[in-house]
Structure formats: C-alpha cells, structure tokens
Design an enzyme around this catalytic site. Sequence first.
Site, PDB file in Angstrom:
ATOM      1  N   CYS A  10     -41.573  25.813  76.690  1.00  0.00           N
ATOM      2  CA  CYS A  10     -41.199  26.421  75.418  1.00  0.00           C
ATOM      3  C   CYS A  10     -39.788  27.008  75.485  1.00  0.00           C
ATOM      4  CB  CYS A  10     -42.218  27.506  75.081  1.00  0.00           C
ATOM      5  SG  CYS A  10     -41.924  28.229  73.487  1.00  0.00           S
ATOM      6  N   GLU A  11     -38.798  26.119  75.593  1.00  0.00           N
ATOM      7  CA  GLU A  11     -37.380  26.521  75.608  1.00  0.00           C
ATOM      8  C   GLU A  11     -36.635  25.347  75.010  1.00  0.00           C
ATOM      9  OE1 GLU A  11     -35.544  28.882  77.829  1.00  0.00           O
ATOM     10  OE2 GLU A  11     -37.268  29.742  78.873  1.00  0.00           O
ATOM     11  N   TYR A  57     -25.848  22.402  82.873  1.00  0.00           N
ATOM     12  CA  TYR A  57     -24.467  21.890  82.815  1.00  0.00           C
ATOM     13  C   TYR A  57     -24.245  20.926  81.654  1.00  0.00           C
ATOM     14  CZ  TYR A  57     -25.080  23.026  87.837  1.00  0.00           C
ATOM     15  OH  TYR A  57     -25.372  23.615  89.032  1.00  0.00           O
ATOM     16  N   TYR A 117     -28.947  18.095  93.372  1.00  0.00           N
ATOM     17  CA  TYR A 117     -29.129  19.261  92.511  1.00  0.00           C
ATOM     18  C   TYR A 117     -30.303  19.058  91.551  1.00  0.00           C
ATOM     19  CZ  TYR A 117     -24.606  20.043  94.596  1.00  0.00           C
ATOM     20  OH  TYR A 117     -23.586  20.181  95.518  1.00  0.00           O
ATOM     21  N   GLU A 151     -17.045  17.637 103.200  1.00  0.00           N
ATOM     22  CA  GLU A 151     -18.371  18.186 102.872  1.00  0.00           C
ATOM     23  C   GLU A 151     -18.968  17.553 101.619  1.00  0.00           C
ATOM     24  OE1 GLU A 151     -17.298  22.249 102.136  1.00  0.00           O
ATOM     25  OE2 GLU A 151     -17.031  22.735 104.235  1.00  0.00           O
ATOM     26  N   PRO A 152     -19.137  16.235 101.579  1.00  0.00           N
ATOM     27  CA  PRO A 152     -19.727  15.652 100.378  1.00  0.00           C
ATOM     28  C   PRO A 152     -21.211  16.002 100.256  1.00  0.00           C
ATOM     29  CG  PRO A 152     -19.509  13.970 102.075  1.00  0.00           C
ATOM     30  CD  PRO A 152     -18.889  15.227 102.631  1.00  0.00           C
ATOM     31  N   GLY A 153     -21.642  16.303  99.051  1.00  0.00           N
ATOM     32  CA  GLY A 153     -23.062  16.537  98.789  1.00  0.00           C
ATOM     33  C   GLY A 153     -23.541  15.488  97.797  1.00  0.00           C
ATOM     34  N   ARG A 154     -23.200  15.727  96.543  1.00  0.00           N
ATOM     35  CA  ARG A 154     -23.637  14.863  95.448  1.00  0.00           C
ATOM     36  C   ARG A 154     -23.407  13.372  95.713  1.00  0.00           C
ATOM     37  NH1 ARG A 154     -23.529  16.654  90.154  1.00  0.00           N
ATOM     38  NH2 ARG A 154     -22.157  18.327  90.858  1.00  0.00           N
TER      39      ARG A 154
HETATM   40  C1  LIG Z   1     -21.320  22.709  96.715  1.00  0.00           C
HETATM   41  C2  LIG Z   1     -20.352  22.584  97.818  1.00  0.00           C
HETATM   42  C3  LIG Z   1     -20.098  21.336  98.408  1.00  0.00           C
HETATM   43  C4  LIG Z   1     -20.698  20.051  97.902  1.00  0.00           C
HETATM   44  O1  LIG Z   1     -20.244  19.724  96.618  1.00  0.00           O
HETATM   45  P1  LIG Z   1     -20.610  18.280  96.013  1.00  0.00           P
HETATM   46  O2  LIG Z   1     -20.001  18.321  94.662  1.00  0.00           O
HETATM   47  O3  LIG Z   1     -22.085  18.193  95.969  1.00  0.00           O
HETATM   48  O4  LIG Z   1     -19.986  17.263  96.900  1.00  0.00           O
HETATM   49  C5  LIG Z   1     -19.243  21.291  99.483  1.00  0.00           C
HETATM   50  N1  LIG Z   1     -18.648  22.400  99.972  1.00  0.00           N
HETATM   51  C6  LIG Z   1     -18.861  23.626  99.426  1.00  0.00           C
HETATM   52  C7  LIG Z   1     -18.184  24.809 100.002  1.00  0.00           C
HETATM   53  C8  LIG Z   1     -19.709  23.763  98.329  1.00  0.00           C
HETATM   54  O5  LIG Z   1     -19.904  24.970  97.789  1.00  0.00           O
END
Ligand SMILES: *Cc1c(COP(=O)(O)O)cnc(C)c1O
Length: 440
Positions: free
Chosen positions: A367-368, A341, A396, A298-301
């Site tokens: 204004c923060e 972060y 993100y 499940e790659p996102g970033r």
């Molecule tokens: C956020 C998340 C991801 C993706 O994470 P990345 O750091 O963006 O790769 C995959 N699986 C689950 C369950 C998540 O909560």
Amino acid sequence: MFFQGKLIVTSHSSPSSSSSRPFHYPQPGRGLYCGKVSLDGLARRFGTPLYVYSGDQIAERLSLFQRAFEGREHLVCYAVKANSALAILKLLADRGAGFDIVSGGELERVLAVAPEAAGRVVFSGAGKTAAEIDLALNANIIEFNVESEVELALLAARARKLKRKARFALRVNPDVFADTHPYISTGLREHKFGIDIRKALGIYKGAGGNRWLEAHGVSVHIGSQIRSAQPFGAAVKRVEKLVGQLKREGIELKSVDAGGGLGIDYHSGAFDAAAKVAEYAAAIEKSLAGFEGRLLIEPGRFLVAQAGALVAKVLAVKRNGKKTFVITDAAMNDLIRPALYQAHHDIEPVKPRPGKARVVDVVGPICESGDFFAHDRAMKPLEPGDLVAILDAGAYGMAQSSNYNTRLRPAEVLVEGGKARLIRRRETMADLLAPEITLP
Ligand SMILES: *Cc1c(COP(=O)(O)O)cnc(C)c1O
C-alpha cells in the site's frame, strides 16, 4: 594472463556471451531461459518471487576487467554491497577477485567464504566504527580508504592499540561531475564523500609522523551508474597529479584505487559489455600512464546487474478507470530501485502469450504508490498465474531488500554451466520473528 604474479588461464569465450543479458527465449513457445535453464521450471521448483543469477555471466564480466588491465599490476575489488550473496562472493574469490567492503558485516561475509581473500580487501565508507576497524586490522586487509581526518585519527588510535600498522588511502573528492541519478553521484565537493583533494597533500604529510600509519594509496569514487568513461578519466587524472606531488615530497604510494561506478544499459539487450570495459580501461590507463604501482578498481553493478532477474507471478490484472494494473507477488521490498531512483527495469513475460501489447502499470501489492516496477509500459497480454521476469535486477536488488509489510524475502538461485542451485532459501516466518521479544 598474469594476475598477482600467478599465471591464470582464462577461457576466452566469444564476446557475444558477455555482450548483454543471460536471459533469452531459445525457441518460440519454450519461454524465457537463463542460459540453459528454464525460468518456468525454476519458479515451479523454488516458488516466486525468485532471484535468478547467471554465475557464468558474473565470471565473464570479472574476466573482462582482468583482461582489460592485464598490462599492469591490478586487482579487481568487487563492491560487495551490490550483491552480497555468499555464493557470488565465493565465485568471484575463486577467480582471483578482491573485495571492496563498506562495513564490518561485509568483511565477515568475505571471511566466511574466502578467508584467503582477506588480503585482497579494501575498506571504504564514510563512517567506520572502532569495532569495524579492529576487525579489518586483524584481517590484515590491503588498505583503509579513509574519508576524513577524524577517521584517520581513529584508525591511528586503533592501530596503536592493536599494535598493527594501518595502511591507509585517502579517499579524495576530485570535484568531478558524473551524470547519473543525484542519489548515486558522489564526486562533487558538495557531497558528503571523501576529502577535498586540495587538502589531501597536507593530511598525508601530517600522517608521516605517526608510526602506526602507512600512507599506502589514494582512492576516488565518483558515483554509480556512470555511462561515460570520460569522468573516470578526469577523476583519475586529478589523482595522478596528487600522486606526483606526494612523490616529490618523498611519499611514494603503492596503490591507486579508481573506485567503481561503471554503468550498464537498463533499456536494451544490445549492450556491448566488452566494449564498455575496454573504453573505461583506456580512459583510466591514459590518465594513469605515469603510475607504476598497483591499480585497484571497485566495480559492483557492472559485474552482477545484468546477470540477475527477479521472477514474479501475476496475482491479478485490474482496471481502474483508464489504467490497467498488473499486480505481482514481488514488491518494492524485494526490489526498491524503481521507487528509490526512478529506475527503469525491462520486464519480460516468461511465456509470452499471443496478442497485442497493452499499456499497463506493473506493481506490487504494498500500500504505497512507490510500489511499482513499471509505469505505462506496453506489455504482451498477462493473466493471473503468468510469470514475469524483471531484468537487470542482480545489483542493488536483493541487497536492498527488506521485510516491509512482513513479507518474506525471496529465495535466490545461481545458474552455472546449465545447472541451477539454490543459494538462499526463502525466508520463513520463524526467521522473521526470531529476534523479536514479546512482553508479558
Ligand atoms: C558503491 C560503491 C562502489 C560500487 O559502485 P557500482 O556503481 O556498483 O560499481 C565502489 N566503490 C565505492 C566506494 C562505493 O561506495
């Protein structure tokens, strides 16, 4: 390569195209480009702040994972929450990706652009509502990654009600430490995520008596922006042991979901993405050698972060005592990662001016004190009207944007094969005010 039983021909482009960022200065004086497209030109056409993404890099990153795991049955389920732009979901779905969703809304997005991909979806998240579960049961997704016994009971109840058997995976908490920011580390027993791996066997056995539940897989996700492959290997090793124990009990799982979390380098352009994915895949393969079912990741970033930049215009340069502030028309509502972060983003002038670099803070107009993109950063001279590109903003970024300060969210542009197309228009005041009700 073989993918879901079908032969898919991928163009093996040179490794350099996947190695770091799609943003570059082609020649002195011409400014910063995304592939073959000038950021200056895009800012003129679409205004600022503007998110620009390289679709070519996103596709290339997906294929890195697909190639790295081609020796086994697998599916890359892109984590939609990193960047949920419909055009990006479509691009990935067209190339065979599945999706990891964490809400019913994210499933609706996938269904809107790629209904055929419903069967390539996994549903994660620590709290799912009955309505969200129903939506996913009706869409016939691969599996629900279940995070508690309460959720499993709710899933069984909804499955019975809809007369649709629910495939589930327990999201186990492997108690593995991942060195990342504490807000995005999730694999320790003290975190809210998952089910203690020592309790999982009992829960799988207990579910065996329910005809509406099918123990389909097991999942793990230890956090985000994890730079080393080692913790992924350690977590999957623990999962593999559980898979073996279950098998001896007569419960044969069809999938192992190794989660997402592979990190990028926010500090440098010289980042070898292909080598990182190879190292990650090797760690997982080593720990999962005995498993013959389907691997889900499940790659996102990693797929979208470096493909994106937030282009902003300098509104003012102002000195306060010893400090110089470069104030841009982008703000923390557009990109909250530095505030949330303490994240670092490299920032490049779109048209660098000659002259010595100066140490400045790059900030937004809100204004923060948390409204900043960089503190004490050496930057080439900047003047009002200049453009800057805040790099590695594809993940993100827009996904966590808000309308704080009644600011309209940026437009988004996708660059593919030398062509730039708008994928989200800039918001209007009418968009913002539409849901509100004024009282007489
Ligand atoms: C956020 C998340 C991801 C993706 O994470 P990345 O750091 O963006 O790769 C995959 N699986 C689950 C369950 C998540 O909560």
